[in-house]
Enzyme design. Structure first.
Site, short mmCIF file in Angstrom:
data_model
loop_
_atom_site.label_atom_id
_atom_site.label_comp_id
_atom_site.label_asym_id
_atom_site.label_seq_id
_atom_site.Cartn_x
_atom_site.Cartn_y
_atom_site.Cartn_z
CG ASP A 294 -3.93 7.69 -1.08
OD1 ASP A 294 -2.73 8.02 -1.11
OD2 ASP A 294 -4.33 6.57 -1.44
CG HIS A 330 -1.89 7.02 2.60
ND1 HIS A 330 -2.15 6.10 1.62
CD2 HIS A 330 -2.84 6.83 3.54
CE1 HIS A 330 -3.22 5.38 1.95
NE2 HIS A 330 -3.65 5.82 3.12
#
Length: 514
Positions: A294, A330
Site C-alpha cells: 500500500d 500506492h
C-alpha cells in the site's frame, strides 16, 4: 564536508553522508574505515545513511569516509545486558514455543536496569505479542528473526480506549479495539529498537490478509510495530516485514526517529502501508527503504466519526523524510486521508520513488475537517510513477464516499468538517516513465487548494505502454495519459506554463466515465 552523526547507542550508530546528488543511494560507492575497536573495520557503502553495528559500548570511535573529513563519536556505556532463554519452534503454528518465548522476553525486559539492553541472539524465534517499556534497548542481532506465529488463538487485544479515555487501539483514524502488534509499546519513553535483525509479522502465514476491512473476535487486524503515546524513540537498522496490516504505526508519539530501516511486504498484501505516523510530532525518517502493498509513507492525524466525533484527535506536525527509497506502493509520500486533526510542516527531500502509483499524494474529503499546511517536496527522482503529484479533496473512501454530498462539484457550506489544503511547495523533481499525469489537483469549490508552488518539475520521459486512466480516486474524473498539470478549484503557481493542462478534471454531464 563531514558525515552528520544522526544517532549513537551503545552498540550502533547512524551517520548521514550528505553529498550532492545523493538520494537513498550515493552517486558512487564510498570506502570507509572505522577505528576505535580492537581491530579497525573497513567497508564500502552505496547508501546516504550509513548504519554501523556491533560497536563496543563505552568507546571513542573515528570514522573516515572517502571524500569526507574524519568524524569522531563515542558510544555510551551499556547499563546492563540480559539475554532471554528462548526455545526453538517446531513450526509457525507452535503456540507452546511462541508463548514460552514471549514470557522469556517479558521477563528479560522486566529484569533490565534503566537503559539496559535485551539482546535477541541469532536464530529464528517465534513469539506471541511482546510489550516494550521505557528506558530500554531491544537489540536484534545479525541473523536474528523475531517472528509472530501463524495461529492467532487467544491473541491479546488492545482496547479502543484506556480507562482515562485516551485512544489506544485504532483503525483508520478512529478508536477501535485491535489485536496487539507482535511488538508494541504504550506510553514508553527513551526506547530504542536496533540492530541488523528482522521483525516478521507473518501476515501471509495466518489469515490476517484474508479479512482486510473486517472485524474478527471483536478486534481489527494488528500492526507490525505499534507505538502508542511514546516519547523519544529511536528505530535503527532492522528489517520489518510481512505485517498483518500497517507495518509501522507510531500513534500519538513525540520525537521519534527511524534510520536505515527496511520495510517490506508483498505487492498484493492488503493495507500493508510502510510507515504511518499519526497524530505525532517531531518525526524523522532517514535512509529507509520501502517495498510494500500500500502507501510507503502515509502521514495521518486521525479521522472524525460519522457524527463528528473528535475527542480523540490531535495534530501531526514536524515530519522530516530524507534519503529514502520508495519502491512499489500506492504512493511514495501520502498525506491522509485520515487528517482531521491537521497535518503541518512535512518535509520530503533527496528521495527516490520507483514504481509507485503516485509520488506525492494528498487525499481528503468533505466531513474530515482539519487542515494540511506547509508541505515541501524537493530533490525527488521518480521512475515509472503513474501520477507524479496529486491532491484530491473528493476522495471516495468510507461507506459514503460516493455520496453526492461528498462528490458534488457545487459549493457546499463551509463548516468545521470542511478540509483545507494550503501551502504545497514542489522543487527540483525529475520524472521518468510518466504514465498518467504530471499533476492532478482537485479541490473543493467552497475551499480551494491554495498556494501550490511548483519549480523545476521536469518530465524526462513517458511510458509508451500507458493506458488512459483516472489519476485520482474521485467520481467523474476524466481519464488521462501523458498529461501535464491539471487543476480544478486549486491555485497553482508553476514556473513552466507548458506543463499546465487547461482541460477540466471533472467530466461534463454528457461525457461517459471510463
Amino acid at each position: 564536508m563531514i558525515p552528520v552523526v544522526l544517532t549513537v547507542t551503545p552498540r550502533c550508530a547512524a551517520l548521514r553522508l550528505a553529498v550532492a546528488g545523493a538520494l537513498y543511494n550515493l552517486p558512487e560507492p564510498r570506502g570507509w574505515r572505522l577505528s576505535g575497536g580492537d581491530v579497525p573495520r573497513v567497508g564500502r557503502t552505496d547508501r546516504a545513511v550509513l548504519v554501523l553495528d556491533a560497536l563496543t559500548p563505552g568507546r571513542d570511535w573515528r570514522l573516515e569516509v572517502e571524500g569526507f573529513a574524519p568524524v569522531a563519536f563515542a558510544t555510551p556505556p551499556c547499563a546492563g545486558t540480559v539475554a532471554p532463554d528462548l526455545l526453538p519452534a517446531s513450526g509457525l503454528a507452535d503456540l507452546g514455543a511462541a508463548r514460552a518465548n514471549a514470557r522469556a522476553l517479558q521477563s528479560a525486559i522486566a529484569a533490565l536496569p534503566p537503559g539496559g539492553t535485551v539482546v535477541l541472539p541469532p536464530g529464528d524465534w517465534l513469539a506471541t505479542p511482546v510489550a516494550l517499556r521505557s528506558d530500554m534497548i531491544l537489540h536484534l542481532s545479525a541473523g536474528a528473526v523475531l517472528r509472530a506465529p501463524s495461529d492467532r488463538t487467544d491473541w491479546p487485544v488492545l482496547p479502543a480506549r484506556a480507562p482515562d479515555g485516551r485512544m489506544l487501539g485504532s483503525w483508520e483514524g478512529l478508536p477501535a479495539a485491535c489485536f496487539k502488534a507482535p511488538l508494541h509499546a504504550v506510553a514508553a519513553e527513551r526506547l530504542v529498537i536496533e540492530g541488523p535483525g528482522t521483525l516478521d509479522g507473518s501476515g501471509g502465514q495466518g489469515d490476517w490478509w484474508s479479512w482486510p476491512k473486517d472485524t474478527r473476535g471483536g478486534a481489527r487486524r494488528p500492526r507490525g510495530l505499534h507505538l502508542v503515546d511514546c516519547r523519544d524513540v529511536t528505530l535503527l537498522g532492522f528489517t520489518l516485514r510481512n505485517a498483518p496490516s500497517w507495518s509501522l504505526h507510531p500513534q500519538g508519539c513525540q520525537r521519534l526517529s527511524a534510520f536505515g530501516l527496511a520495510i517490506e511486504a508483498p505487492a498484493d498484501s492488503p493495507n500493508t502501508d510502510g510507515f504511518n505516523p499519526e497524530m505525532c510530532r517531531d518525526v524523522r525518517i532517514e535512509g529507509v527503504r520501502f517495498s510494500v502493498g500500500d502507501d510507503c509513507i502515509a502521514v495521518k492525524a486521525g479521522k472524525r466519526g460519522d457524527a463528528g466525533e473528535a475527542d480523540h484527535l490531535s495534530e501531526t506536525r514536524g515530519v522530516t523524510i530524507r534519503h529514502c527509497l520508495m519502491e512499489r506502493g500506492h504512493g511514495g509520500l501520502v498525506i491522509g486521508s485520515e487528517m482531521s486533526g491537521g497535518v503541518h510542516e512535512v518535509l520530503v527531500e533527496d528521495c527516490a520513488m520507483i514504481g509507485t502509483d503516485r509520488g506525492l499524494r494528498l487525499k481528503t474529503r468533505r466531513g474530515r475537517g482539519g487542515a494540511v499546511t506547509d508541505i515541501t517536496f524537493r530533490r525527488v527522482r521518480m521512475q515509472g510513477v503513474e501520477t507524479a503529484l496529486a491532491a484530491n479533496a473528493h476522495y471516495f473512501c468510507d461507506h459514503d464516499g460516493h455520496a453526492d454530498w461528498v462528490q458534488s462539484r457545487a459549493p457546499a457550506p463551509v463548516t468545521e468538517r470542511t478540509p483545507l489544503i494550503d501551502g504545497i511547495t514542489i522543487e527540483d523533481v525529475e520524472v521518468q516513465g510518466l504514465a498518467h499525469a504530471a499533476g492532478c489537483f482537485l479541490g473543493l469549490p467552497e475551499a480551494p487548494i491554495r498556494n501550490i508552488r511548483i519549480r523545476n518539475l521536469r518530465i524526462l520521459s513517458l511510458d509508451p505502454e500507458a493506458c488512459a486512466t483516472s489519476p485520482i480516486m474521485a467520481d467523474r474524473v476524466r481519464a488521462m495519459r501523458h498529461a501535464g498539470i491539471s487543476a480544478e478549484a486549486a491555485q497553482i503557481d508553476c514556473d513552466d506554463p507548458a506543463l499546465i493542462d487547461p482541460t477540466p478534471i471533472t467530466l461534463s454531464p454528457d461525457e461517459p466515465e471510463r
